[in-house]
Design an enzyme around this catalytic site. Sequence first.
Site, PDB file in Angstrom:
ATOM      1  N   LYS A 254     -14.545  32.217  33.943  1.00  0.00           N
ATOM      2  CA  LYS A 254     -15.314  32.484  35.164  1.00  0.00           C
ATOM      3  C   LYS A 254     -14.506  33.426  36.039  1.00  0.00           C
ATOM      4  CE  LYS A 254     -16.716  30.203  39.525  1.00  0.00           C
ATOM      5  NZ  LYS A 254     -16.905  28.929  40.261  1.00  0.00           N
ATOM      6  N   ASP A 259     -16.112  33.778  46.222  1.00  0.00           N
ATOM      7  CA  ASP A 259     -17.262  32.879  46.242  1.00  0.00           C
ATOM      8  C   ASP A 259     -17.562  32.439  47.674  1.00  0.00           C
ATOM      9  OD1 ASP A 259     -19.236  31.045  45.769  1.00  0.00           O
ATOM     10  OD2 ASP A 259     -17.929  29.549  44.819  1.00  0.00           O
ATOM     11  N   LYS A 266     -20.909  28.700  52.148  1.00  0.00           N
ATOM     12  CA  LYS A 266     -19.878  27.675  52.324  1.00  0.00           C
ATOM     13  C   LYS A 266     -19.489  27.592  53.796  1.00  0.00           C
ATOM     14  CE  LYS A 266     -17.489  28.076  47.866  1.00  0.00           C
ATOM     15  NZ  LYS A 266     -17.680  26.685  47.428  1.00  0.00           N
ATOM     16  N   ASP A 277     -11.331  32.222  42.884  1.00  0.00           N
ATOM     17  CA  ASP A 277     -12.438  31.708  42.066  1.00  0.00           C
ATOM     18  C   ASP A 277     -12.626  32.494  40.761  1.00  0.00           C
ATOM     19  OD1 ASP A 277     -14.212  29.620  41.826  1.00  0.00           O
ATOM     20  OD2 ASP A 277     -15.888  30.713  42.711  1.00  0.00           O
ATOM     21  N   ASP A 336     -24.432  28.121  45.560  1.00  0.00           N
ATOM     22  CA  ASP A 336     -22.980  27.924  45.480  1.00  0.00           C
ATOM     23  C   ASP A 336     -22.558  27.322  44.134  1.00  0.00           C
ATOM     24  OD1 ASP A 336     -20.371  27.975  46.306  1.00  0.00           O
ATOM     25  OD2 ASP A 336     -20.529  26.231  47.627  1.00  0.00           O
ATOM     26  N   GLU A 338     -22.567  28.631  41.310  1.00  0.00           N
ATOM     27  CA  GLU A 338     -22.776  29.919  40.649  1.00  0.00           C
ATOM     28  C   GLU A 338     -21.968  30.094  39.377  1.00  0.00           C
ATOM     29  OE1 GLU A 338     -20.540  29.442  42.846  1.00  0.00           O
ATOM     30  OE2 GLU A 338     -18.830  30.505  42.031  1.00  0.00           O
ATOM     31  N   ARG A 340     -21.415  28.215  36.805  1.00  0.00           N
ATOM     32  CA  ARG A 340     -22.132  27.835  35.577  1.00  0.00           C
ATOM     33  C   ARG A 340     -23.195  28.872  35.217  1.00  0.00           C
ATOM     34  NH1 ARG A 340     -23.745  22.318  38.524  1.00  0.00           N
ATOM     35  NH2 ARG A 340     -21.798  22.879  39.548  1.00  0.00           N
TER      36      ARG A 340
HETATM   37  N1  BES Z   1     -15.832  27.789  43.203  1.00  0.00           N
HETATM   38  C1  BES Z   1     -16.400  26.566  43.580  1.00  0.00           C
HETATM   39  C2  BES Z   1     -15.591  25.352  43.161  1.00  0.00           C
HETATM   40  C3  BES Z   1     -14.229  25.197  43.755  1.00  0.00           C
HETATM   41  C4  BES Z   1     -14.008  24.309  44.777  1.00  0.00           C
HETATM   42  C5  BES Z   1     -13.155  25.885  43.253  1.00  0.00           C
HETATM   43  C6  BES Z   1     -12.746  24.123  45.291  1.00  0.00           C
HETATM   44  C7  BES Z   1     -11.886  25.707  43.765  1.00  0.00           C
HETATM   45  C8  BES Z   1     -11.675  24.822  44.779  1.00  0.00           C
HETATM   46  C9  BES Z   1     -17.789  26.429  42.955  1.00  0.00           C
HETATM   47  O1  BES Z   1     -18.462  27.606  42.725  1.00  0.00           O
HETATM   48  C10 BES Z   1     -18.613  25.630  43.900  1.00  0.00           C
HETATM   49  O2  BES Z   1     -18.859  26.112  44.969  1.00  0.00           O
HETATM   50  N2  BES Z   1     -19.025  24.451  43.481  1.00  0.00           N
HETATM   51  C11 BES Z   1     -19.797  23.600  44.297  1.00  0.00           C
HETATM   52  C12 BES Z   1     -20.923  23.059  43.432  1.00  0.00           C
HETATM   53  C13 BES Z   1     -21.967  22.302  44.193  1.00  0.00           C
HETATM   54  C14 BES Z   1     -22.768  23.244  45.047  1.00  0.00           C
HETATM   55  C15 BES Z   1     -22.846  21.583  43.211  1.00  0.00           C
HETATM   56  C16 BES Z   1     -18.928  22.483  44.804  1.00  0.00           C
HETATM   57  O3  BES Z   1     -18.077  22.014  44.059  1.00  0.00           O
HETATM   58  O4  BES Z   1     -19.066  22.108  45.958  1.00  0.00           O
HETATM   59 ZN    ZN Z   2     -17.301  29.297  42.512  1.00  0.00          ZN
HETATM   60 MN    MN Z   3     -19.584  28.232  44.439  1.00  0.00          MN
END
Ligand code: BES
Ligand code: ZN
Ligand code: MN
Length: 490
Positions: A254, A259, A266, A277, A336, A338, A340
């Site tokens: 990825k 992000d 966010k 990210d 968010d 994204e 996947r």
């Molecule tokens: N890039 C983030 C995940 C992340 C969080 C990476 C903290 C490093 C540190 C990912 O794209 C994300 O935003 N995931 C969300 C998913 C949710 C919306 C289902 C999350 O984990 O909050």
């Molecule tokens: Zn992300």
């Molecule tokens: Mn995200």
Amino acid sequence: MTALTSMSFAETDIDKIADHVGRVAVMIDAEGKMNPGARRINKLTKGALERLVQSTQFTDLKPGDVLSMGYPTGMAAEAVDVVQLANNAGVHDLRKAGANLAKRRGTADVMVLTGGLRKAAELCFGLAMRDYTFEDNKSNGKPRKGAVTVMSSAPDDLKAAAAPLLAIAEGAFMTRDLTNEPANVLTTTEFANRLSEMKSIGLDVEVLDEAQLETLGMRTLLSVGQGSDSPSYVVVMTWNGGEKDAAPLALVGKGVVFDTGGISLKPGAGMEDMTMDMGGAGVVAGVMRSLALRKAKANVVGLVGIVENMPSGNATRPGDVIKTMKGDTVEVINTDAEGRLVLCDVMWYAQERFKPAGMIDLATLTGAIVVSLGAENAGVFSNNDPLCNAFLKAAEAENEGAWRMPMGKGYDDLLKSRIADMKNIGGRMGGAVTAAQFLGRFVKDETPWIHLDIAGVASVKSETALAPTGATGWGVAALNRLISDNFEGE
Ligand code: BES
Ligand code: ZN
Ligand code: MN
């Protein structure tokens, strides 16, 4: 790019100790037995080393710990670093010793007297890995770093043993640099360019642009990048060091250079961390670099999806339905989630094009894995026990934390959508697992697969055994070992 410590290997010459400017490192075991180098230092310092070794400060040390003697009389050195280490010390104590020397050296020239140390290459690896600071964006430039001279009774053997380890360190440095780099420097295009530069070390590198991705049908990947002014790419790096027709191992990363969350924006606090990210893609790049540098006898293909997740008038909305390259449709509940959406298309493409013997994806995928496992372990998800166990073994050997997580139909059912084939999120509960289930829908039955959620380990707030704060390069060593132990011929 952050350069590896310049390290040379020379025949032990204790007559050079007195005049060495910088630091001199010497190994002494817990019993205080002195090798010829130590005896020379003791003589030059009129017994100071012996007094140090007899002190409780020294006897309290654990293997790999260091006690420094500053500005010793009788020597030109600024310090003697006395390492508590037995000749038959284990790998992790050796690496720890090297890391401790790196932390102390500043910019000094270091002479390391390895004496009768077995596996001294591991000490060199620890030193090289820990001797990292990310200063590409400091206006004072880099302080000139001194050189490390490793003295040994068999310098040629040591050099040969250290070479593949230093290739791993060099790969990890690339991963760290990419992961530390801010998103205005490491734009999507800059990322693709840095990967293309690896052609110079013998990798085949192919950059697919948006038009090509559109033709391939990678709509979900493109839907993530469409809110950004920076173009999306998929970069394919190939290393064919193995049997001509052997199916490759595929590594998929990825690479979200930043992000924001997109329209599902966010919160502001901590958003700057999302510059890491692209850590999964960074690890894939670092592994490919290591493989090429050590001329691995394996076929490995690294594929990374490089995008930026931004809100804009053209960004994907919550509720949009997008068709994947596989053909399944996804209802984007949360923009968010994204990562996947990027990975599913790249993973499908990897399988269609390369029919890999195995596939491992790496991603800073979920905050939920950080809640579950903290910075100690990456989450490991797999459909194949032998491959998974081989990876866990490799990670354990490299002291890179990895913990297997469950998968199953109950979790998968949480992705059901009223209007499309699936939703892109499964709700708050088991968030790291439902993310893995989503990816699992894009893995063919015949493909042994591991998903590594590295959100907690890719970049850290306090130093680890071999890395300072910031990007760690987690996974480069473990994946190298997985490949050398399981995918390399003789
Ligand atoms: N890039 C983030 C995940 C992340 C969080 C990476 C903290 C490093 C540190 C990912 O794209 C994300 O935003 N995931 C969300 C998913 C949710 C919306 C289902 C999350 O984990 O909050
Ligand atoms: Zn992300
Ligand atoms: Mn995200």
